[in-house]
Design an enzyme around this catalytic site. Structure first.
Site, PDB file in Angstrom:
ATOM      1  N   ASP A  98      60.592  20.547  76.369  1.00 44.46           N
ATOM      2  CA  ASP A  98      61.596  21.016  75.319  1.00 44.46           C
ATOM      3  C   ASP A  98      63.297  20.620  75.732  1.00 44.46           C
ATOM      4  O   ASP A  98      63.229  20.530  76.815  1.00 44.46           O
ATOM      5  CB  ASP A  98      61.722  22.738  75.371  1.00 44.46           C
ATOM      6  N   ILE A  99      63.935  20.023  74.855  1.00 46.01           N
ATOM      7  CA  ILE A  99      65.124  19.606  75.326  1.00 46.01           C
ATOM      8  C   ILE A  99      66.188  20.747  75.693  1.00 46.01           C
ATOM      9  O   ILE A  99      67.172  20.404  76.032  1.00 46.01           O
ATOM     10  CB  ILE A  99      65.510  18.774  74.054  1.00 46.01           C
TER      11      ILE A  99
ATOM     12  N   HIS B 112      54.906  23.957  66.515  1.00 46.09           N
ATOM     13  CA  HIS B 112      54.981  23.741  67.733  1.00 46.09           C
ATOM     14  C   HIS B 112      54.815  25.208  68.628  1.00 46.09           C
ATOM     15  O   HIS B 112      55.219  26.141  68.252  1.00 46.09           O
ATOM     16  CB  HIS B 112      56.465  23.049  68.322  1.00 46.09           C
TER      17      HIS B 112
ATOM     18  N   HIS C  31      55.438  26.859  72.194  1.00 43.87           N
ATOM     19  CA  HIS C  31      56.401  26.841  73.238  1.00 43.87           C
ATOM     20  C   HIS C  31      55.698  27.648  74.533  1.00 43.87           C
ATOM     21  O   HIS C  31      54.831  28.412  74.199  1.00 43.87           O
ATOM     22  CB  HIS C  31      57.372  27.906  73.126  1.00 43.87           C
TER      23      HIS C  31
END
Length: 140
Positions: free
Chosen positions: A37-38, A105, A107
């Site tokens: 994750d960014i 997506h 997490h």
């Protein structure tokens, strides 16, 4: 010899799948792809995405149940390979409209015990904006 190039997509995650972004892929097979994750909530925060473009959890059908199960399984395997505890991890999907990227997506955040206050709110367990993989699977 011609090289087929994939056109850029308006979806950043589709571009990552097609290697059009400079993103380190941590795991990949014919169905899913995993990368960091960014804006990580902890030292290990990754996203598991299907290679097929699915906008979000509300777009899933009963035919996608195996995909949802697989997404969680490969995420858990990656945690184990990185010497992290599945029990001290948070897994979940943002529930629309509470998502920033319109590509399904999952997490995976670990260790969950190291999450800060803001991260605990953004990724709040079983909230109306962040739901568990089990909840998603139960709706299929």
């Amino acid at each position: 010899m011609s090289v087929t190039t994939v056109p850029r997509s308006p979806c950043i995650f589709c571009n990552i799948i097609n290697k059009l972004e400079n993103t380190e892929i941590l795991y990949e097979d014919e169905d899913v792809c995993i990368f960091r994750d960014i804006k990580p909530a902890t030292r290990f925060h990754v996203l598991t995405i299907p290679k097929r473009h699915i906008e979000d959890v509300k777009c899933l059908s009963s035919a996608d149940k195996d995909l949802v199960v697989k997404m969680l399984a490969v995420s858990q395997e990656l945690l184990t390979k990185n010497n992290l505890s599945v029990q001290d991890a948070r897994f979940g999907y943002h529930w629309p409209p509470f998502r920033s990227v319109r590509h399904l997506h999952l997490h995976t955040i670990a260790p969950e015990s190291e999450m800060g206050f803001i991260a605990k709110m953004i990724f709040k367990k079983d909230s109306y904006w962040f739901v568990s993989p089990e909840y998603v699977a139960s709706r299929l």
